[in-house]
Design an enzyme around this catalytic site. Structure first.
Site, PDB file in Angstrom:
ATOM      1  N   GLN A 156       1.664  -5.752   5.681  1.00 52.48           N
ATOM      2  CA  GLN A 156       2.298  -6.167   3.998  1.00 52.48           C
ATOM      3  C   GLN A 156       4.077  -6.014   4.560  1.00 52.48           C
ATOM      4  OE1 GLN A 156       1.002  -1.485   3.192  1.00 52.48           O
ATOM      5  NE2 GLN A 156      -0.423  -2.115   4.062  1.00 52.48           N
ATOM      6  N   TYR A 204      -5.991  -8.589  11.577  1.00 51.90           N
ATOM      7  CA  TYR A 204      -4.912  -8.444  12.441  1.00 51.90           C
ATOM      8  C   TYR A 204      -5.254  -9.187  13.616  1.00 51.90           C
ATOM      9  CZ  TYR A 204      -3.844  -5.144   8.368  1.00 51.90           C
ATOM     10  OH  TYR A 204      -3.830  -4.599   7.259  1.00 51.90           O
ATOM     11  N   GLU A 210       0.415  -0.754   0.218  1.00 48.49           N
ATOM     12  CA  GLU A 210      -0.007   0.356  -0.029  1.00 48.49           C
ATOM     13  C   GLU A 210       0.568   1.233   0.151  1.00 48.49           C
ATOM     14  OE1 GLU A 210      -2.876  -0.028   3.433  1.00 48.49           O
ATOM     15  OE2 GLU A 210      -3.501   2.495   2.262  1.00 48.49           O
ATOM     16  N   GLU A 239      -5.752  -8.876   4.268  1.00 47.48           N
ATOM     17  CA  GLU A 239      -4.904  -8.389   5.174  1.00 47.48           C
ATOM     18  C   GLU A 239      -5.097  -9.291   6.354  1.00 47.48           C
ATOM     19  OE1 GLU A 239      -5.732  -3.707   6.006  1.00 47.48           O
ATOM     20  OE2 GLU A 239      -6.225  -4.076   3.994  1.00 47.48           O
ATOM     21  N   ASN A 289     -12.772  -1.487  -0.712  1.00 41.20           N
ATOM     22  CA  ASN A 289     -11.209  -1.331   0.676  1.00 41.20           C
ATOM     23  C   ASN A 289     -12.389  -1.170   2.045  1.00 41.20           C
ATOM     24  OD1 ASN A 289      -9.288  -2.656   2.120  1.00 41.20           O
ATOM     25  ND2 ASN A 289      -8.937  -0.295   3.090  1.00 41.20           N
ATOM     26  N   GLU A 290     -12.318  -2.542   3.299  1.00 39.43           N
ATOM     27  CA  GLU A 290     -13.105  -1.689   4.263  1.00 39.43           C
ATOM     28  C   GLU A 290     -14.138  -0.292   3.855  1.00 39.43           C
ATOM     29  OE1 GLU A 290     -10.713  -1.109   7.382  1.00 39.43           O
ATOM     30  OE2 GLU A 290      -9.520  -3.675   7.250  1.00 39.43           O
TER      31      GLU A 290
HETATM   32  O1  AHR Z   1      -2.779  -2.368   6.623  1.00 39.66           O
HETATM   33  C1  AHR Z   1      -2.976  -1.510   7.371  1.00 39.66           C
HETATM   34  C2  AHR Z   1      -4.732  -0.820   6.961  1.00 39.66           C
HETATM   35  O2  AHR Z   1      -5.403  -1.407   7.722  1.00 39.66           O
HETATM   36  C3  AHR Z   1      -5.339  -0.822   5.486  1.00 39.66           C
HETATM   37  O3  AHR Z   1      -4.558   0.059   5.029  1.00 39.66           O
HETATM   38  C4  AHR Z   1      -6.447  -1.123   6.311  1.00 39.66           C
HETATM   39  O4  AHR Z   1      -7.082  -1.782   4.891  1.00 39.66           O
HETATM   40  C5  AHR Z   1      -6.629  -1.576   6.936  1.00 39.66           C
HETATM   41  O5  AHR Z   1      -7.515  -0.860   8.483  1.00 39.66           O
END
Ligand code: AHR
Length: 552
Positions: free
Chosen positions: A389, A287, A51, A340, A210-211
């Site tokens: 990432q 995450y 990104e 992600e 995205n999101e």
């Molecule tokens: O990876 C960092 C961020 O985390 C991304 O931009 C977003 O999609 C997520 O919230």
């Protein structure tokens, strides 16, 4: 041989692990059902994500053609070499949240004429301390053609995320046209040729936002379903089946957002079940770790297990969303795309411009290994997964600062696990004593007592995955115990080992990490073996990831 005899003789026979502090009583087993297939492990399940955030693109991937740093047409050469070594299958770009602020037109045409734009992440408090630079004001030097070149150099497929929040379906159609229209066919095909590629890029994977429940527009699922319909309606395909990936839930164990999955699908399909044909995949983000606390290199033994426990929630999240999808998609046309995933530590960036970066430790390697094992155990549900990432960011495979470059502990896990790519996943059952650890939780709201309450939880003692390609069986196993090796009986049901090659990633200190000045602190090492047959003993060192390559 009685079980106890087998185990005591195995303890003597087996070479113990590099970091074995002590050996746990050997009641463990790893049973592989060699002829019980689960599905093919798509290579794309080991994909990547890049990104325009912090120093992922500028300074990470892109150093520029005139840089003294070795590069291939501006792309960092060391990165390309390592990606080729990984057989990197697919790379997602340009975001993330950045994607829904990005106008792809800013990143085409002559580089010297491209506009400088405020980066989406400029609002982040950390960047306030960073000097003006590409992290705050994006020069657009790295645009679509540069990203495609990066993918081609790595041998990876591109996966582009479209801007749904602030561009239109028409803009999306034209981005597809720029990328995929035949040579010489359209004005945008000519622009592409001027940007270095007369031939189409032939992009197959397209993310629709995205999101979208958050940074991608704060939409409700029913609103996003309308956007998905509009953006995927009559997109020019130039004879290529485009694979559209819908923006999916941002999950956590306490809030798995299954309502997003159900709400989106109910509104997409409604009275038009045929619209499922447009849905190649539904994205899912997860995450582990939290912002605001936690540190990548300083943690207690309990925090080691807490982090691994959080990572392990991926298994349930995949199952929950797959079940919800099945309520609408009875023929199972669409799959999950975990585009992600990784650890999110805070507090230790490489510098203000390196937003969300940290130095991964052995703990982060185990998180990645157990996550890739979870993916391998759900191959029929997953089309693609993208580590978030690639460089200088969250679950990062590489750190890159100007001319310095180092593969992290996480890179080495991907390097070990690439042997699973394209394999037929087979069932594997691990049994080992679980490990108790402690978590502190706040007292319930309204309680008079303000001191945290300590709870004891249990974490599994061994887990992993197995896959087969012809007569080669790959078995990967994580031993999470911080101090005890685990001796297990490995049983192959439906096969026997002619020979076994073993590779182990571990370190004497669970906090160990690789950095520019200590690049080889945590690297996989081959272990000598002399075992064979349908059952053999194996010692998994403490705090380790092990790969067994078994010739059947
Ligand atoms: O990876 C960092 C961020 O985390 C991304 O931009 C977003 O999609 C997520 O919230």
């Amino acid at each position: 041989m009685r079980r106890r005899d087998f185990l005591s003789s195995s303890l003597a026979a087996v070479a113990v692990g590099l970091a074995a502090r002590s050996a746990r009583a050997a009641d463990s087993s790893v049973e592989v059902l060699v002829n019980e297939p689960l599905g093919t492990i798509a290579p794309e399940m080991q994909g990547h994500f890049t990104e325009h955030i912090g120093s992922v693109v500028y300074n990470g991937i892109w150093v520029g053609e005139d840089s003294p740093i070795p590069n291939v047409g501006g792309v960092r050469k060391a990165l390309v070499e390592h990606m080729r070594r990984l057989r990197a299958p697919v790379i997602r770009w340009p975001g993330g949240c950045f994607a829904d602020s990005y106008n792809w037109r800013d990143g085409i045409g002559s580089r010297s004429k491209r506009p400088v734009r405020t980066n989406f992440w400029d609002n982040d408090a950390q960047l306030a301390h960073a000097p003006a630079g590409p992290q705050k004001y994006d020069p657009n030097t790295f645009g679509t053609a540069e990203f495609m070149r990066f993918c081609q150099l790595c041998g990876a497929q591109p996966y582009l995320a479209a801007n749904v929040r602030s561009l239109t379906p028409h803009d999306f159609d034209e981005w597809v046209e720029y990328c995929n229209s035949p040579a010489g066919s359209t004005t945008l095909a000519s622009t592409r040729a001027q940007d270095g590629s007369r031939e189409p890029f032939n992009v197959t994977y397209w993310g629709i936002g995205n999101e979208s429940w958050g940074c991608g527009g704060d939409l409700r699922p029913e609103e996003y379903a309308v956007e998905f319909r509009r953006f995927t309606s009559w997109v020019p395909d130039y004879g290529r089946a485009l694979r559209f990936i819908a923006s999916g839930p941002g999950t956590s164990p306490s809030d798995p957002q299954v309502s997003w999955t159900r709400g989106f699908l109910a509104n997409l399909v409604g009275t038009r079940p045929d619209l499922l044909d447009r849905l190649y995949g539904l994205s899912l983000h997860y995450y582990c770790g939290t912002t605001g606390k936690g540190n990548s290199l300083q943690f207690s033994t309990d925090e080691w297990y807490q982090m691994l426990g959080q990572a392990d929630a991926m298994d349930t999240l995949i199952t929950q969303h797959w079940q919800a999808m099945g309520e609408f998609d009875r023929r199972r046309q669409a799959k999950l795309v975990v585009d992600e995933w990784g650890v999110w530590h805070s507090g230790t960036p490489l510098g203000p411009a390196y937003l969300f970066s940290f130095v991964p430790s052995l703990r982060d390697a185990l998180v990645s290994a157990l996550t890739l094992d979870i993916f391998n155990r759900h191959p029929e549900k997953l089309a693609m997964c993208n580590d978030a990432q690639l460089v200088n960011n969250l679950n990062t495979l590489f750190l890159a600062m100007h001319d310095r470059f180092v593969p992290t502990t996480i890179f080495h896990v991907f390097d070990m696990y690439k042997s699973h790519q394209g394999g037929q996943a087979v069932r594997m059952i691990c049994e080992a004593s679980s490990i108790p650890y402690h978590v502190e939780s706040s007292a319930p709201a309204g309680a008079m007592e303000t001191t945290p309450v300590q709870q004891t939880r249990q974490f599994w003692g061994l887990a992993g995955s197995a896959s087969r390609q012809g007569n080669t069986l790959i078995v990967t196993v994580v031993n999470p115990h911080v101090s005890d090796a685990s001796t297990a009986e490995v049983r192959l049901r439906g096969g026997a080992a002619k020979s076994v090659r073993a590779t182990v990633l571990t370190a004497p200190d669970i906090h160990a990490s690789n950095y520019f000045d200590r690049p080889d602190t945590v690297v996989p090492r081959d272990r000598p073996t002399n075992v064979s047959g349908a059952r053999f003993p194996w010692t998994f060192p403490a705090a380790s990831v092990t790969k067994l390559e078994i010739a059947l």
